[in-house]
Design a protein around this motif. Structure first.
Motif, PDB file in Angstrom:
ATOM      1  N   UNK A 265       0.845  -1.184   0.000  1.00 14.62           N
ATOM      2  CA  UNK A 265       0.000   0.000   0.000  1.00 14.62           C
ATOM      3  C   UNK A 265       0.890   1.246   0.000  1.00 14.62           C
ATOM      4  N   UNK A 266       0.545   2.284  -0.760  1.00 20.45           N
ATOM      5  CA  UNK A 266       1.416   3.469  -0.825  1.00 20.45           C
ATOM      6  C   UNK A 266       1.490   4.196   0.502  1.00 20.45           C
ATOM      7  N   UNK A 267       2.692   4.657   0.824  1.00 17.34           N
ATOM      8  CA  UNK A 267       2.961   5.456   2.033  1.00 17.34           C
ATOM      9  C   UNK A 267       2.588   4.717   3.305  1.00 17.34           C
ATOM     10  N   UNK A 268       2.636   3.386   3.272  1.00 16.30           N
ATOM     11  CA  UNK A 268       2.266   2.631   4.466  1.00 16.30           C
ATOM     12  C   UNK A 268       3.418   2.550   5.466  1.00 16.30           C
ATOM     13  N   UNK A 269       4.640   2.746   5.007  1.00 15.86           N
ATOM     14  CA  UNK A 269       5.800   2.704   5.896  1.00 15.86           C
ATOM     15  C   UNK A 269       6.118   4.077   6.494  1.00 15.86           C
ATOM     16  N   UNK A 270       5.732   5.133   5.796  1.00 10.00           N
ATOM     17  CA  UNK A 270       6.184   6.473   6.150  1.00 10.00           C
ATOM     18  C   UNK A 270       5.714   6.982   7.511  1.00 10.00           C
ATOM     19  N   UNK A 271       4.476   6.731   7.941  1.00  9.81           N
ATOM     20  CA  UNK A 271       4.059   7.296   9.241  1.00  9.81           C
ATOM     21  C   UNK A 271       4.977   6.915  10.392  1.00  9.81           C
ATOM     22  N   UNK A 272       5.515   5.684  10.378  1.00 11.34           N
ATOM     23  CA  UNK A 272       6.377   5.234  11.463  1.00 11.34           C
ATOM     24  C   UNK A 272       7.774   5.862  11.353  1.00 11.34           C
ATOM     25  N   UNK A 273       8.240   6.061  10.108  1.00 13.57           N
ATOM     26  CA  UNK A 273       9.543   6.703   9.911  1.00 13.57           C
ATOM     27  C   UNK A 273       9.444   8.187  10.243  1.00 13.57           C
ATOM     28  N   UNK A 274       8.365   8.827   9.792  1.00 13.29           N
ATOM     29  CA  UNK A 274       8.161  10.247  10.114  1.00 13.29           C
ATOM     30  C   UNK A 274       8.047  10.447  11.624  1.00 13.29           C
ATOM     31  N   UNK A 275       7.383   9.524  12.282  1.00 16.63           N
ATOM     32  CA  UNK A 275       7.224   9.619  13.737  1.00 16.63           C
ATOM     33  C   UNK A 275       8.576   9.591  14.449  1.00 16.63           C
ATOM     34  N   UNK A 276       9.502   8.774  13.924  1.00 18.89           N
ATOM     35  CA  UNK A 276      10.832   8.698  14.535  1.00 18.89           C
ATOM     36  C   UNK A 276      11.573  10.027  14.400  1.00 18.89           C
ATOM     37  N   UNK A 277      11.491  10.660  13.232  1.00 17.98           N
ATOM     38  CA  UNK A 277      12.167  11.945  13.050  1.00 17.98           C
ATOM     39  C   UNK A 277      11.459  13.063  13.829  1.00 17.98           C
ATOM     40  N   UNK A 278      10.148  12.938  13.978  1.00 18.04           N
ATOM     41  CA  UNK A 278       9.399  13.978  14.683  1.00 18.04           C
ATOM     42  C   UNK A 278       9.725  13.984  16.170  1.00 18.04           C
ATOM     43  N   UNK A 279       9.914  12.790  16.743  1.00 14.95           N
ATOM     44  CA  UNK A 279      10.102  12.688  18.190  1.00 14.95           C
ATOM     45  C   UNK A 279      11.528  12.309  18.587  1.00 14.95           C
ATOM     46  N   UNK A 280      12.376  12.035  17.610  1.00 11.97           N
ATOM     47  CA  UNK A 280      13.720  11.580  17.947  1.00 11.97           C
ATOM     48  C   UNK A 280      14.825  12.519  17.542  1.00 11.97           C
ATOM     49  N   UNK A 281      14.478  13.726  17.080  1.00 12.16           N
ATOM     50  CA  UNK A 281      15.499  14.681  16.634  1.00 12.16           C
ATOM     51  C   UNK A 281      15.381  15.955  17.462  1.00 12.16           C
ATOM     52  N   UNK A 282      16.483  16.303  18.114  1.00 11.17           N
ATOM     53  CA  UNK A 282      16.580  17.550  18.864  1.00 11.17           C
ATOM     54  C   UNK A 282      18.030  18.018  18.788  1.00 11.17           C
ATOM     55  N   UNK A 283      18.286  19.181  18.188  1.00 11.92           N
ATOM     56  CA  UNK A 283      19.687  19.619  18.015  1.00 11.92           C
ATOM     57  C   UNK A 283      20.427  19.839  19.318  1.00 11.92           C
ATOM     58  N   UNK A 284      19.703  19.946  20.414  1.00 16.83           N
ATOM     59  CA  UNK A 284      20.351  20.211  21.707  1.00 16.83           C
ATOM     60  C   UNK A 284      20.624  18.939  22.505  1.00 16.83           C
ATOM     61  N   UNK A 285      20.250  17.768  21.969  1.00 17.21           N
ATOM     62  CA  UNK A 285      20.440  16.519  22.702  1.00 17.21           C
ATOM     63  C   UNK A 285      21.063  15.467  21.796  1.00 17.21           C
ATOM     64  N   UNK A 286      21.875  14.601  22.402  1.00 15.37           N
ATOM     65  CA  UNK A 286      22.394  13.441  21.679  1.00 15.37           C
ATOM     66  C   UNK A 286      21.279  12.415  21.539  1.00 15.37           C
ATOM     67  N   UNK A 287      21.121  11.875  20.332  1.00 12.44           N
ATOM     68  CA  UNK A 287      20.037  10.928  20.099  1.00 12.44           C
ATOM     69  C   UNK A 287      20.390  10.012  18.944  1.00 12.44           C
ATOM     70  N   UNK A 288      19.520   9.051  18.690  1.00 11.02           N
ATOM     71  CA  UNK A 288      19.760   8.115  17.595  1.00 11.02           C
ATOM     72  C   UNK A 288      18.431   7.688  16.994  1.00 11.02           C
ATOM     73  N   UNK A 289      18.482   7.277  15.719  1.00 10.54           N
ATOM     74  CA  UNK A 289      17.353   6.675  15.003  1.00 10.54           C
ATOM     75  C   UNK A 289      17.894   5.514  14.194  1.00 10.54           C
ATOM     76  N   UNK A 290      17.302   4.348  14.371  1.00 11.44           N
ATOM     77  CA  UNK A 290      17.661   3.164  13.596  1.00 11.44           C
ATOM     78  C   UNK A 290      16.466   2.738  12.752  1.00 11.44           C
ATOM     79  N   UNK A 291      16.663   2.644  11.444  1.00 13.16           N
ATOM     80  CA  UNK A 291      15.605   2.245  10.519  1.00 13.16           C
ATOM     81  C   UNK A 291      16.141   1.104   9.655  1.00 13.16           C
ATOM     82  N   UNK A 292      15.423   0.011   9.641  1.00 11.89           N
ATOM     83  CA  UNK A 292      15.842  -1.157   8.859  1.00 11.89           C
ATOM     84  C   UNK A 292      14.637  -1.705   8.117  1.00 11.89           C
TER      85      UNK A 292
END
Length: 358
Positions: A265-292
């Motif tokens: 289905x189109x764009x079926x993977x994106x909500x979970x990847x977008x969610x990781x970038x939305x809640x896992x990125x902060x320039x003031x903190x060390x963080x990580x995102x793993x996508x496989x």
């Protein structure tokens, strides 16, 4: 919230009516008290049927019946049938398979007229398995009606939710199609300008963004698209996200396996990847995102893990709604051909989505 409370009130009133009305409408011999053992048995049976109705509606049908586990669903429904026919009788002092002693004596030998005359007049009449079924037959019919009614309501709700999701998808597509040629022509002009000014990074970025927009506008009209296009869209999205990442962010993105003629289905993977970038990125903190993303002959599997950072509550609420909408879309399109596991703790958020190719 008001609508939610009104719904709860109607449910409570409906349950009370279901329990109380039969007490006054059930036929009783003259002189039999309102709270007789037979009436109490029916009251307990109705209460158990209410419990089974809500379990069936909210748990068994969506989690078992809609997932294709019809055998186990039938076993649980049969278990519920045995509960509402036997348990109320046992709780009110009647054992169906253990007839009274005077009945057993009458079955062992010839009838003794002296024995009959010695039996007190107040002794209850003899009961057998046939008389037991006669006494509970209305509970059996009511149980069947309750099960069929709950299935009908749930199927109707699922069809309604499917139509709502389809309508939202169509509206979203219409919004994305607002003069798309103007947007593509503008991006192409900016791309040509970046080439003339010898800015290859800017030109490449614009080209990726244009391709992503074209994919959203054209491919999302279809129910399923080639997996290769979906992963290419994901690759471009990851590349654009890298432009805003700092050294504090450790990003790992991998695609393994062989892509052949699979469709998703189109764009079926994106909500979970977008969610990781939305809640896992902060320039003031060390963080990580793993996508496989792992592609197999029979399925594609997405694993996303990110560190939970401080975000505003409004943004978090919107993300939760998006994930729930995606879950409903998966349920509608894939049914039992998908699994979604979500693991969350105070520091990490992990999802594992498996889509079996149909």
């Amino acid at each position: 919230m008001t609508k939610k409370y009104i719904t709860i009130v109607w449910h409570v009133l409906g349950c009370l009516a279901f329990l109380i009305i039969p007490l006054f409408l059930s036929p009783r011999p003259p002189g039999m008290p309102l709270l007789s053992p037979a009436t109490m048995r029916d009251f307990l049976a109705d209460g158990l049927m209410l419990i089974i109705f809500y379990l069936n509606f909210y748990l068994l049908i969506p989690k078992i019946y809609f997932r294709g586990k019809t055998f186990w669903y039938g076993v649980l429904i049969l278990l519920g049938f045995l509960i509402i026919t036997l348990l109320p009788s046992l709780m009110t002092g009647y054992v169906p398979w253990d007839p009274p002693q005077h009945m057993q004596r009458g079955m062992r030998g010839p009838i003794d007229t002296h024995t009959i005359s010695a039996v007190p007049a107040a002794l209850p009449p003899m009961r057998s398995d046939a008389s037991f079924l006669t006494q509970v037959k209305h509970n059996i019919f009511l149980y069947i009606a309750v099960i069929l009614f709950s299935i009908l309501l749930r199927v109707r709700m699922k069809l309604f939710d499917t139509e709502v999701l389809k309508f939202k998808a169509e509206m979203s597509t219409l919004r994305n199609q607002i003069n798309p040629h103007f947007l593509f022509n503008t991006l192409n002009n900016i791309y040509a300008l970046a080439i003339r000014e010898k800015s290859p990074t800017t030109a490449s970025t614009i080209l990726k963004l244009s391709g992503m927009m074209r994919y959203v506008v054209t491919e999302t009209r279809h129910e399923f698209v080639p997996l290769e296009r979906e992963i290419n869209y994901t690759n471009d999205y990851i590349d654009l996200q890298k432009l805003r990442l700092t050294k504090n962010m450790n990003l790992s993105y991998r695609v393994t396996g062989v892509i052949r003629d699979q469709e998703v289905a189109p764009l079926v993977l994106m909500p979970f990847i977008e969610n990781a970038f939305k809640h896992g990125v902060n320039p003031d903190q060390d963080s990580f995102i793993n996508i496989h993303i792992d592609v197999n002959d029979n399925f594609v599997e997405l694993n996303v893990e990110n560190q939970k950072l401080k975000i505003d509550h409004e943004q978090h609420a919107k993300s939760g709604v998006g994930i729930e909408n995606t879950r409903a879309r998966l349920e509608s399109l894939y049914g039992r051909n998908y699994t979604l596991a979500v693991h969350e703790d105070p520091l990490h958020y992990r999802i594992k989505l498996t889509l079996r190719f149909t």
